[in-house]
Design an enzyme around this catalytic site. Structure first.
Site, mmCIF file in Angstrom:
data_model
loop_
_atom_site.group_PDB
_atom_site.id
_atom_site.type_symbol
_atom_site.label_atom_id
_atom_site.label_comp_id
_atom_site.label_asym_id
_atom_site.label_seq_id
_atom_site.Cartn_x
_atom_site.Cartn_y
_atom_site.Cartn_z
ATOM 1 N N SER A 132 0.861 -1.200 0.000
ATOM 2 C CA SER A 132 0.000 0.000 0.000
ATOM 3 C C SER A 132 0.884 1.233 0.000
ATOM 4 C CB SER A 132 -0.863 0.016 1.267
ATOM 5 O OG SER A 132 -1.548 1.244 1.374
ATOM 6 N N TYR B 143 -1.687 -0.718 10.300
ATOM 7 C CA TYR B 143 -1.808 -1.053 8.874
ATOM 8 C C TYR B 143 -0.547 -0.586 8.138
ATOM 9 C CZ TYR B 143 -3.820 -1.148 4.137
ATOM 10 O OH TYR B 143 -4.069 -1.395 2.796
HETATM 11 N N1 LIG Z 1 -8.641 -0.700 -1.635
HETATM 12 C C1 LIG Z 1 -7.619 0.106 -1.407
HETATM 13 O O1 LIG Z 1 -7.742 1.333 -1.493
HETATM 14 C C2 LIG Z 1 -6.283 -0.455 -1.049
HETATM 15 C C3 LIG Z 1 -5.215 0.447 -0.958
HETATM 16 C C4 LIG Z 1 -3.959 -0.052 -0.629
HETATM 17 C C5 LIG Z 1 -3.770 -1.400 -0.415
HETATM 18 N N2 LIG Z 1 -4.830 -2.246 -0.498
HETATM 19 C C6 LIG Z 1 -4.566 -3.670 -0.248
HETATM 20 O O2 LIG Z 1 -5.101 -4.453 -1.294
HETATM 21 C C7 LIG Z 1 -5.466 -5.738 -0.796
HETATM 22 C C8 LIG Z 1 -6.895 -6.042 -1.192
HETATM 23 O O3 LIG Z 1 -7.713 -5.064 -0.605
HETATM 24 P P1 LIG Z 1 -9.182 -4.725 -1.117
HETATM 25 O O4 LIG Z 1 -9.294 -3.272 -1.101
HETATM 26 O O5 LIG Z 1 -9.499 -5.479 -2.334
HETATM 27 O O6 LIG Z 1 -9.987 -5.277 0.143
HETATM 28 P P2 LIG Z 1 -11.386 -6.029 0.288
HETATM 29 O O7 LIG Z 1 -12.258 -5.684 -0.837
HETATM 30 O O8 LIG Z 1 -11.823 -5.786 1.687
HETATM 31 O O9 LIG Z 1 -10.952 -7.540 0.145
HETATM 32 C C9 LIG Z 1 -10.082 -8.089 1.088
HETATM 33 C C10 LIG Z 1 -9.877 -9.534 0.770
HETATM 34 O O10 LIG Z 1 -9.032 -10.085 1.777
HETATM 35 C C11 LIG Z 1 -9.588 -11.290 2.216
HETATM 36 N N3 LIG Z 1 -9.258 -11.550 3.623
HETATM 37 C C12 LIG Z 1 -9.345 -10.713 4.666
HETATM 38 N N4 LIG Z 1 -8.946 -11.353 5.792
HETATM 39 C C13 LIG Z 1 -8.610 -12.602 5.417
HETATM 40 C C14 LIG Z 1 -8.122 -13.723 6.102
HETATM 41 N N5 LIG Z 1 -7.900 -13.727 7.429
HETATM 42 N N6 LIG Z 1 -7.878 -14.844 5.398
HETATM 43 C C15 LIG Z 1 -8.115 -14.894 4.085
HETATM 44 N N7 LIG Z 1 -8.572 -13.865 3.366
HETATM 45 C C16 LIG Z 1 -8.814 -12.732 4.039
HETATM 46 C C17 LIG Z 1 -11.087 -11.159 2.015
HETATM 47 O O11 LIG Z 1 -11.587 -12.454 1.783
HETATM 48 P P3 LIG Z 1 -12.988 -13.009 2.363
HETATM 49 O O12 LIG Z 1 -13.653 -11.899 3.096
HETATM 50 O O13 LIG Z 1 -13.712 -13.429 1.136
HETATM 51 O O14 LIG Z 1 -12.581 -14.145 3.209
HETATM 52 C C18 LIG Z 1 -11.190 -10.284 0.769
HETATM 53 O O15 LIG Z 1 -11.265 -11.048 -0.400
HETATM 54 C C19 LIG Z 1 -5.259 -5.682 0.716
HETATM 55 O O16 LIG Z 1 -4.028 -6.263 1.049
HETATM 56 C C20 LIG Z 1 -5.233 -4.195 1.008
HETATM 57 O O17 LIG Z 1 -4.507 -3.882 2.160
HETATM 58 C C21 LIG Z 1 -6.079 -1.816 -0.813
#
Ligand SMILES: NC(=O)c1ccc[n+]([C@@H]2O[C@H](COP(=O)([O-])OP(=O)(O)OC[C@H]3O[C@@H](n4cnc5c(N)ncnc54)[C@H](OP(=O)(O)O)[C@@H]3O)[C@@H](O)[C@H]2O)c1
Length: 252
Positions: free
Chosen positions: A142, A155
């Site tokens: 991130s 985080y």
């Molecule tokens: N969106 C942003 O703006 C942003 C910015 C910077 C970085 N990121 C990073 O990008 C990645 C994806 O984020 P996103 O925004 O797509 O988030 P999201 O829509 O909330 O999806 C998060 C995913 O992580 C999975 N997850 C959470 N805890 C878990 C666990 N204990 N075991 C297995 N799976 C788990 C969830 O799976 P289930 O709920 O289906 O189990 C879900 O598919 C993350 O690492 C996040 O930190 C996102």
């Protein structure tokens, strides 16, 4: 080489947000994709959507922070493929608070899922990645891992650690042609950020600081991830691609 034909990929957290877009992107480029979720229903729904496109994919219920699940996942990939070409450590969570307001179990959980789990999983897949002969590990970090973006300190700490994990494993495993890189997204429209992006004053501030004048869509992260997964990126390892609409280039 602008495709992923014949490759097997694993995407953690593959049914939502950036993970979901990545599963679709990798499939469309020809990879066989295995993805995880903690919900069987989410897996079934996503699998039926993907099968309409005749894609080859398998979902498996797995919590990345539970050791038995990690072992089942490793066995699952071994049984289906015998090796692993692409590992996308995408699963992640956040709990946003001021530093003094966290309970220890809250910040430990963030570190467990965002930092320790990718380390454990990547280590468990070492033998299968080595067997690929040209593997690519992509850690989803991130912008918060490099700059304070008011995401909450745990985080940011977890993502900063993941960036160094990327560099260290890239260096250690290069001799086996296992490349290890990260992608650092800026604000992307997913369930993780709904709360922040629905806050009018917060989104206005984010957009004002972002030269491209908008937040990202999950597909825009998936493209960078897919590039790093390809043999076209064969000389890129230990790097972090910041996908931030110009934020980090913009001082004022
Ligand atoms: N969106 C942003 O703006 C942003 C910015 C910077 C970085 N990121 C990073 O990008 C990645 C994806 O984020 P996103 O925004 O797509 O988030 P999201 O829509 O909330 O999806 C998060 C995913 O992580 C999975 N997850 C959470 N805890 C878990 C666990 N204990 N075991 C297995 N799976 C788990 C969830 O799976 P289930 O709920 O289906 O189990 C879900 O598919 C993350 O690492 C996040 O930190 C996102």
């Amino acid at each position: 080489m602008w495709n992923l034909d014949g490759k097997t990929a694993l995407v953690t957290g593959g049914t939502k947000g950036i993970g979901r877009a990545t599963v679709k992107e990798l499939l469309s480029l020809g990879a066989k994709v295995i993805f995880t979720s903690r919900s069987q229903k989410d897996i079934d729904d996503f699998e039926s959507e993907l099968q309409e496109h005749s894609y080859i994919c398998n979902g498996i219920v797995s919590d990345v922070s539970i050791e038995d699940d990690q072992d089942r996942l490793t066995d699952f990939v071994f049984e289906r493929s015998g090796s692993l070409d692409i590992l996308v450590n995408n699963a992640g969570i956040n709990i946003r608070k001021d530093a003094t307001h966290y309970e220890p179990e809250e910040y430990r959980k963030i570190l467990e899922i965002n930092l320790i789990a990718p380390f454990e999983l990547t280590r468990k897949f070492y033998a299968l990645l080595k067997r690929s002969g040209k593997a690519s590990v992509i850690n989803i970090a991130s912008v918060a891992g490099s700059q304070d973006v008011k995401s909450g300190a745990p985080y940011a700490m977890s993502k900063s650690g993941l960036l160094q994990q990327t560099r260290s494993l890239a260096s250690e495993w290069a001799e086996h042609n296992i490349r290890v890189n990260s992608v650092s997204p800026w604000y992307t429209r997913t369930p993780l950020t709904t709360e922040v992006l629905d806050n009018e004053s917060r989104i206005a501030k984010i957009i004002e600081r972002t030269p491209l004048n908008r937040v990202a869509e999950p597909e825009e992260m998936a493209s960078a991830i897919a590039f790093l997964a390809m043999d076209k990126a064969s000389y890129i390892t230990g790097q972090n691609i910041i996908v931030d609409g110009g934020l980090s280039a913009n001082a004022l």
